[in-house]
Design an enzyme around this catalytic site. Structure first.
Site, PDB file in Angstrom:
ATOM      1  N   GLU A   1      40.909 -28.223  56.676  1.00  0.00           N
ATOM      2  CA  GLU A   1      39.904 -27.880  55.662  1.00  0.00           C
ATOM      3  C   GLU A   1      38.911 -26.882  56.252  1.00  0.00           C
ATOM      4  O   GLU A   1      37.953 -27.287  56.918  1.00  0.00           O
ATOM      5  CB  GLU A   1      39.201 -29.128  55.129  1.00  0.00           C
TER       6      GLU A   1
ATOM      7  N   HIS B   1      36.335 -36.180  58.096  1.00  0.00           N
ATOM      8  CA  HIS B   1      36.075 -35.198  57.033  1.00  0.00           C
ATOM      9  C   HIS B   1      34.904 -34.315  57.453  1.00  0.00           C
ATOM     10  O   HIS B   1      33.983 -34.766  58.134  1.00  0.00           O
ATOM     11  CB  HIS B   1      35.759 -35.910  55.717  1.00  0.00           C
TER      12      HIS B   1
ATOM     13  N   SER C   1      39.195 -25.916  48.741  1.00  0.00           N
ATOM     14  CA  SER C   1      39.039 -25.522  47.332  1.00  0.00           C
ATOM     15  C   SER C   1      40.379 -25.227  46.657  1.00  0.00           C
ATOM     16  O   SER C   1      40.514 -24.261  45.906  1.00  0.00           O
ATOM     17  CB  SER C   1      38.105 -24.309  47.203  1.00  0.00           C
TER      18      SER C   1
ATOM     19  N   GLY D   1      39.304 -31.620  46.529  1.00  0.00           N
ATOM     20  CA  GLY D   1      37.897 -31.997  46.383  1.00  0.00           C
ATOM     21  C   GLY D   1      37.481 -32.047  44.930  1.00  0.00           C
ATOM     22  O   GLY D   1      37.846 -32.948  44.183  1.00  0.00           O
ATOM     23  N   GLY D   2      36.718 -31.047  44.507  1.00  0.00           N
ATOM     24  CA  GLY D   2      36.145 -31.029  43.160  1.00  0.00           C
ATOM     25  C   GLY D   2      37.172 -31.155  42.051  1.00  0.00           C
ATOM     26  O   GLY D   2      36.923 -31.810  41.030  1.00  0.00           O
TER      27      GLY D   2
ATOM     28  N   GLY E   1      33.909 -26.363  48.441  1.00  0.00           N
ATOM     29  CA  GLY E   1      32.841 -26.404  47.453  1.00  0.00           C
ATOM     30  C   GLY E   1      32.081 -25.107  47.304  1.00  0.00           C
ATOM     31  O   GLY E   1      31.042 -25.062  46.651  1.00  0.00           O
TER      32      GLY E   1
END
Length: 239
Positions: free
Chosen positions: A156, A84, A201, A222-223, A162
């Site tokens: 990614e 990652h 994202s 992610g978020g 983020g």
């Protein structure tokens, strides 16, 4: 590195309650290692697979604080993220170490998710594919294209993690297509069958457009994965 028992129970139950078995998509949750047994229990009797966020490239021994593939498999883990962007940037993991972790995962029948991607500086310098190919080739050169074919790739772009910035569907598709083309130089069958996820994202607003691209096979979320409603909306778009 988020959550506690209560948060995880609420998140997992929130996801499970809204899942539709008719959705034609695989759903994976990668939990902090200390909570994996809890998440595995909560995922039982659902289509949710469970993985870890990291593992050691060593099998066992005097490596205090590390977690081996054998340990993850022993508690029921099925997948594991390797390389990652945060592991690479914050903890100095080289592509060789990531390749070793990838191979370690395969040794215990865990499915590794190989995370690759470029920084903003690398994108602006026009070296995106050089960076991405070198990260992929670290696995191929040391363990072979057959090993790569047993895992998943997650592209990614670091500049889109983020930050609220997202590659356009066309930008993401371009890189995904080049990744698949690169794999085809080694093995056409592996290139065709390898899942390539987009991990920059992705959210409920852009998921449908991104997932509509021919070479984007899913998302590394992610978020948006920390809120059941947002995660379910992405699963719905994928399904």
């Amino acid at each position: 590195m988020n959550g506690d028992r209560q948060f995880i129970q609420e998140l997992m139950n929130g996801i499970k309650d809204k899942l539709d078995p008719a959705w034609n998509s695989a759903i994976l949750v990668c939990a902090p290692s200390v909570y994996m047994p809890l998440v595995i229990g909560l995922a039982e009797s659902s289509q949710i697979k469970v993985g870890a966020q990291n593992l050691s490239h060593e099998a066992k021994g005097a490596f205090t604080g590390e977690i081996s593939g054998a340990m993850l498999a022993d508690i029921g883990g099925q997948y594991v993220l390797v390389g990652h962007s945060e592991r690479r940037s914050l903890y100095g993991e080289s592509s060789k170490m990531v390749a070793d972790k990838y191979n370690a995962a395969l040794g215990y029948d865990l499915i590794p998710v190989l995370c690759i991607g470029e920084t903003l500086e690398e994108r602006e310098a026009g070296t995106t594919m050089d960076v991405v190919k070198s990260q992929i080739d670290a696995v191929i050169n040391h363990y072979g294209i057959e090993a790569l074919g047993k895992g998943v790739i997650a592209y990614e772009p670091v500049w889109a993690i983020g930050t609220g910035k997202t590659a356009t569907p066309e930008q993401a598709q371009e890189v995904h297509a080049e990744i698949r083309s690169h794999l085809a130089q080694f093995d056409g069958d592996v290139a065709e069958k390898t899942q390539i996820l987009y991990g920059g994202s992705m959210n409920p607003t852009n998921a449908e457009q991104l997932l509509a691209q021919v070479d984007i096979d899913g998302g590394l979320i992610g978020g948006a994965s920390l809120k059941a409603e947002q995660f379910i909306a992405i699963c719905r778009a994928a399904g």
